[in-house]
Scaffold this active site. Structure first.
Site, mmCIF file in Angstrom:
data_model
loop_
_atom_site.group_PDB
_atom_site.id
_atom_site.type_symbol
_atom_site.label_atom_id
_atom_site.label_comp_id
_atom_site.label_asym_id
_atom_site.label_seq_id
_atom_site.Cartn_x
_atom_site.Cartn_y
_atom_site.Cartn_z
ATOM 1 N N GLU A 66 0.828 -1.067 0.039
ATOM 2 C CA GLU A 66 -0.161 -0.001 0.085
ATOM 3 C C GLU A 66 0.790 1.294 0.098
ATOM 4 O OE1 GLU A 66 -2.531 -3.228 1.774
ATOM 5 O OE2 GLU A 66 -0.446 -2.541 2.113
ATOM 6 N N PHE A 128 -11.516 -7.420 13.525
ATOM 7 C CA PHE A 128 -10.416 -7.791 12.590
ATOM 8 C C PHE A 128 -10.229 -6.805 11.655
ATOM 9 C CE2 PHE A 128 -9.109 -9.959 8.407
ATOM 10 C CZ PHE A 128 -8.006 -10.515 9.030
ATOM 11 N N GLN A 129 -8.933 -6.263 11.503
ATOM 12 C CA GLN A 129 -8.581 -5.233 10.660
ATOM 13 C C GLN A 129 -9.006 -4.014 10.651
ATOM 14 O OE1 GLN A 129 -8.323 -6.810 6.681
ATOM 15 N NE2 GLN A 129 -6.202 -7.547 7.075
ATOM 16 N N LYS A 178 -17.464 -0.814 5.319
ATOM 17 C CA LYS A 178 -18.084 -1.795 4.396
ATOM 18 C C LYS A 178 -19.535 -1.805 4.170
ATOM 19 C CE LYS A 178 -16.909 -6.761 2.745
ATOM 20 N NZ LYS A 178 -16.309 -7.794 3.261
ATOM 21 N N MET A 494 24.279 8.743 2.766
ATOM 22 C CA MET A 494 24.214 10.036 3.454
ATOM 23 C C MET A 494 24.642 9.728 4.870
ATOM 24 S SD MET A 494 24.092 13.470 2.715
ATOM 25 C CE MET A 494 23.013 13.670 1.237
#
Length: 595
Positions: A66, A128-129, A178, A494
């Site tokens: 993502e 969940f999630q 959802k 760096m």
């Protein structure tokens, strides 16, 4: 609603149409003119993906992480001037998107991020999630929404695009449970959207322009200090900057984010300012008597020691964000406006006054003395490829092509800024404010998705690029022929440089051990791999990279201990720079003693 049949007639009758929340998402994106989006499916966004399945007008790029979707949307946005769109599921999908959201916020990139959420009756139950996406992104997004009413969803989507693209651009997050995606409601077309509480000021006030012109008319050591706001304002703003410079003769500097707004080949161009900026640019900023800041925000990488920043100058600050005015540096004339509108007003006002060309002879003579110091000079190749040389050869072999450049973050990023020269805006994509390692490869994916026939190159470091290396798979799947040009010095370059200069050469965990064979890795992904460690072979192998029709990973083995100079040490004024040995040898009484 059969979304793939959306026509002009459909658009005129969208208001009041009945459809599911998922269909509203796709319909709203189409009405907003979205042609490309980047995402990764998951349970909480499957209704949206189901609606996406039935329409062909939006190209969906399936990423491998993502974070890659967010950076790809940034690259798309910055190279096109349009709003980027990313889609992710709830929980870890949303949290993986936090870095690109923050990156877009810091660099003022217009982006709409749509995330799924657990059904409304499960919010707050540790389902969940589930995560508090709105709470997590509140501090790093321009605005965010949790939609709990399907009849408000379409209006919210259109409002998000308005907020993301107007005023100071930035990312807007829409969290959609959802059950809202499944629910049926009434669609609101974009023409019916109005946000009376959000009306950013875009036109400059007459008195601010008048005061600014008064200062410009009397300046003898002026300088334009330009930033990413000029590019964000659109190509017309860059054109107006060039016209205003031609009318006034004032020299121009730029931040890292503003490269390309003014042509690097122009005689009035002084170069990039800041920590790794040009000697003449930083000295001009320090010694000027008038600084005209257009679309920049006086960040710490430019100012250095604030109490010693350009102490003898009056300052004009053009910025569309009122909160940026006097936030870091006190200014004499604030001009709160869109850069394009402000530059037009300044140009019109300058011409209307019919002022004689200002006498800048002494100022230009001083600048010419600073230019004598070749601050970007580096030793000749002595068997190894110097990274600066690699970027210069890449530039020479690609400058006449339709080329876009992205970078990761580190030494290679600064070498690219110093040695790859930009004539046009929207050709340079890099992570400025957040400094996100792993930005460049997925950004290149987004750029290439928008410009299928262009040459897109990610100038990378071997450490930074590994953070999102899986997006090579995305490029292969979607036939996006990006070129990943790795300056491989086997160090977190760096970090190593700071440890050498500021931490007594104690190289704590900065060596890139156990590196992959990048050629074999390219082949494993189905891309083409190239390796080069001989300066004599570099041009031929760069051409091999350019001519290959698919994605390429180029492992350019460069001098391991090379430092990126010039450099302003932490806490030093911006006119006190560490120069390389070769450049330092050229300093005479015209220059300054370096740190």
């Amino acid at each position: 609603m059969d979304t793939h049949t959306l026509t002009d007639q459909d658009q005129s009758t969208l208001d009041g149409a009945r459809m599911t929340g998922a269909e509203m998402v796709i319909t709203a994106l189409m009405e907003q003119g979205v042609d490309t989006m980047f995402g990764y499916p998951g349970g909480a966004v499957l209704p949206i993906y189901d609606a996406l399945y039935s329409q062909p007008s939006i190209q969906h790029i399936l990423v491998r992480h993502e974070q890659g979707a967010g950076h790809a949307a940034e690259g798309y946005a910055r190279s096109t001037g349009k709003c980027g769109v990313a889609l992710a599921t709830s929980g870890p999908g949303a949290t993986n998107m936090v870095t690109p959201i923050t990156d877009a916020m810091m660099d003022s990139i217009p982006m709409v991020v749509i995330t799924g959420q657990v059904p409304t009756h499960l919010i707050g139950t540790d389902a969940f999630q589930e995560c508090d996406t709105v709470g997590i992104t509140r501090c790093c997004a321009k605005h965010n929404y949790l939609v709990t009413d399907v009849d408000e969803l379409a209006r919210t989507l259109h409002e998000a695009f308005l907020i993301a693209t107007s005023g100071r651009p930035g990312p807007v997050v829409i969290d959609i449970p959802k059950d809202i995606q499944f629910a049926t409601g009434t669609y609101t077309g974009k023409q019916g959207v109005n946000k009376p509480t959000y009306r950013p000021k875009t036109e400059p006030s007459e008195h601010a322009i008048r005061d600014a012109l008064d200062m410009m008319a009397t300046a003898r050591r002026p300088v334009f200090y330009t930033g990413g706001g000029v590019i964000n304002s659109g190509p017309e703003a860059s054109r107006l900057l060039r016209e205003l410079q031609a009318a006034t003769g004032f020299p121009v500097t730029s931040t890292l984010m503003g490269l390309g707004a003014f042509p690097a080949s122009h005689e009035g161009w002084l170069g990039m300012v800041g920590m790794h900026g040009a000697y003449e640019a930083n000295n001009a900023m320090h010694d000027c008597d008038l600084m005209i800041c257009v679309g920049a925000r006086f960040d710490d990488r430019v100012t250095g020691k604030i109490s010693a920043f350009s102490p003898g100058s009056r300052k004009i600050h053009v910025d569309i964000d009122p909160s940026s005015i006097n936030k870091i540096i006190r200014v004499d004339v604030p001009v709160i406006a869109d850069c394009k509108a402000a530059l037009q007003a300044l140009l019109d006002g300058w011409k209307a006054r019919r002022l004689p060309a200002p006498d800048l002879a002494d100022w230009k003579e001083q600048i010419a003395k600073w230019r004598v110091v070749d601050c970007f000079a580096y030793p000749e190749n002595d068997g190894a490829i110097r990274p600066q040389y690699a970027v210069e050869r890449l530039y020479e072999l690609t400058k006449d092509r339709d080329t876009y450049i992205s970078t990761e973050v580190g030494q290679h990023q600064m070498w690219a800024a110093q040695h790859y020269h930009f004539e046009e805006p929207n050709r340079w994509m890099t992570s400025g404010g957040l400094g996100t390692m792993g930005y460049g490869l997925p950004a290149a994916v987004g750029i290439q998705a928008a410009h299928r026939d262009s040459l897109v190159i990610d100038i990378a470091g071997e450490a930074s690029v590994q953070m999102v290396m899986q997006e090579v798979s995305t490029a292969v799947q979607h036939k996006l022929p990006i070129k990943v040009f790795i300056l491989n010095n086997e160090w977190m370059g760096m970090v190593r440089q700071w440890q050498e200069l500021l931490h007594g050469e104690r190289y704590s965990h900065s060596y890139s051990e156990s590196l992959p064979d990048f050629v074999m890795l390219a082949e494993a992904y189905g891309a083409h791999g190239i390796r080069c460690d001989d300066p004599a072979e570099l041009d031929a192998k760069i051409m091999e990279m350019i001519d290959h029709e698919g994605p390429v990973i180029f492992d350019c083995r460069v001098e391991k201990a090379e430092n990126c100079l010039p450099m302003i040490p932490s806490g030093a004024p911006h006119n006190q720079m560490i120069l390389g040995r070769i450049a330092g040898d050229e300093i005479d009484e015209a220059g300054r003693k370096m740190v």
